[in-house]
Design a protein around this motif. Structure first.
Motif, PDB file in Angstrom:
ATOM      1  N   ASN A  53       0.577  -1.281   0.268  1.00  0.00           N
ATOM      2  CA  ASN A  53      -0.048   0.154   0.004  1.00  0.00           C
ATOM      3  C   ASN A  53       0.966   1.431  -0.203  1.00  0.00           C
ATOM      4  O   ASN A  53       1.931   1.573   0.254  1.00  0.00           O
ATOM      5  N   THR A  54       0.905   2.608  -0.262  1.00  0.00           N
ATOM      6  CA  THR A  54       1.385   3.268  -0.570  1.00  0.00           C
ATOM      7  C   THR A  54       0.261   4.838  -1.125  1.00  0.00           C
ATOM      8  O   THR A  54       0.585   5.872  -1.223  1.00  0.00           O
ATOM      9  N   ALA A  55      -1.079   4.675  -0.679  1.00  0.00           N
ATOM     10  CA  ALA A  55      -1.809   5.728  -0.270  1.00  0.00           C
ATOM     11  C   ALA A  55      -1.753   6.789   0.756  1.00  0.00           C
ATOM     12  O   ALA A  55      -2.000   7.845  -0.033  1.00  0.00           O
ATOM     13  N   GLN A  58       2.019   8.552  -1.415  1.00  0.00           N
ATOM     14  CA  GLN A  58       1.503   8.944  -2.701  1.00  0.00           C
ATOM     15  C   GLN A  58       0.379  10.034  -2.426  1.00  0.00           C
ATOM     16  O   GLN A  58      -0.206  10.327  -3.871  1.00  0.00           O
ATOM     17  N   ASN A  60      -2.841   9.611  -2.994  1.00  0.00           N
ATOM     18  CA  ASN A  60      -3.520   8.854  -3.752  1.00  0.00           C
ATOM     19  C   ASN A  60      -4.282   7.536  -2.851  1.00  0.00           C
ATOM     20  O   ASN A  60      -3.774   6.123  -2.854  1.00  0.00           O
ATOM     21  N   LEU A  63      -4.256   3.918  -3.820  1.00  0.00           N
ATOM     22  CA  LEU A  63      -2.969   3.150  -3.995  1.00  0.00           C
ATOM     23  C   LEU A  63      -2.576   1.717  -2.865  1.00  0.00           C
ATOM     24  O   LEU A  63      -2.058   1.770  -2.721  1.00  0.00           O
ATOM     25  N   ASN A  68      -0.909  -0.864  -6.797  1.00  0.00           N
ATOM     26  CA  ASN A  68      -0.489  -1.046  -7.607  1.00  0.00           C
ATOM     27  C   ASN A  68       0.065  -2.963  -7.805  1.00  0.00           C
ATOM     28  O   ASN A  68       1.056  -2.506  -9.284  1.00  0.00           O
ATOM     29  N   THR A  71      -0.906  -2.786 -11.128  1.00  0.00           N
ATOM     30  CA  THR A  71      -0.469  -2.414 -12.295  1.00  0.00           C
ATOM     31  C   THR A  71       0.931  -2.733 -12.544  1.00  0.00           C
ATOM     32  O   THR A  71       1.265  -2.435 -13.960  1.00  0.00           O
ATOM     33  N   CYS A  97     -10.100  -3.974  -4.676  1.00  0.00           N
ATOM     34  CA  CYS A  97      -9.249  -4.274  -5.042  1.00  0.00           C
ATOM     35  C   CYS A  97      -9.640  -5.598  -5.546  1.00  0.00           C
ATOM     36  O   CYS A  97      -8.969  -6.336  -6.822  1.00  0.00           O
TER      37      CYS A  97
END
Length: 158
Positions: A53-55, A58, A60, A63, A68, A71, A97
């Motif tokens: 997780n990079t929400a 980032q 966003n 994400l 991720n 992608t 997701c």
């Protein structure tokens, strides 16, 4: 599909892979993100992509680890069809997701901890499976206690 039976019948492999996911979760936690991660494996159990997780970092909200992962995998494999692969995650996917995974044609899933009670919308992987036209295979509860404890610990930090 060979991978389905291999994963379903091989608890040792499931646990080995979940330990790798748990390591990836630590990266998310250390970065200040929510404690979720996933890996994509081929039918032999080889890791294709790892993601977390990079929400938060980032800025966003979409994400999540699975977004991720999809992608990165589609870019790496140069395809939108991930039907030959299996997604392994430390927690049940949220509705966004899980839907994205199905759009990517992923049919095999291995999960650790169940959904959190405050998930919004509160639509589980099994609710989605019931509405999905494709036959998807879901294994749950792999290293569930370890995954739950890691998520709880991270929630106290972040």
């Amino acid at each position: 599909m060979r991978e389905k039976s291999k994963m379903r019948d091989n608890k040792e492999l499931q646990e080995q892979l979940m330990k790798i996911v748990i390591e990836e979760v630590e990266i998310a936690i250390n970065e200040g993100n929510s404690p979720f991660a996933a890996i994509l494996i081929d039918e032999n159990g080889n890791i294709i992509v790892k993601a977390h997780n990079t929400a938060k970092t980032q800025n966003n909200p979409v994400l999540h680890a699975e977004i991720n992962l999809i992608t990165q995998a589609c870019k790496k494999l140069k395809t939108r069809d991930l039907s030959k692969y299996c997604l392994v995650s430390n927690a049940w996917s949220c509705s966004m997701c899980m839907s994205a995974s199905i759009k990517a044609k992923i049919k095999n899933f291995v999960f650790g901890a169940p959904s959190e009670d405050d998930m919004n919308p509160n639509i589980t992987i099994f609710d989605i499976k019931e509405k999905t036209k494709e036959d998807i295979n879901i294994i749950t509860g792999v290293l569930e206690d370890e995954c739950k404890k890691q998520i709880e610990r991270a929630r106290k930090i972040n």
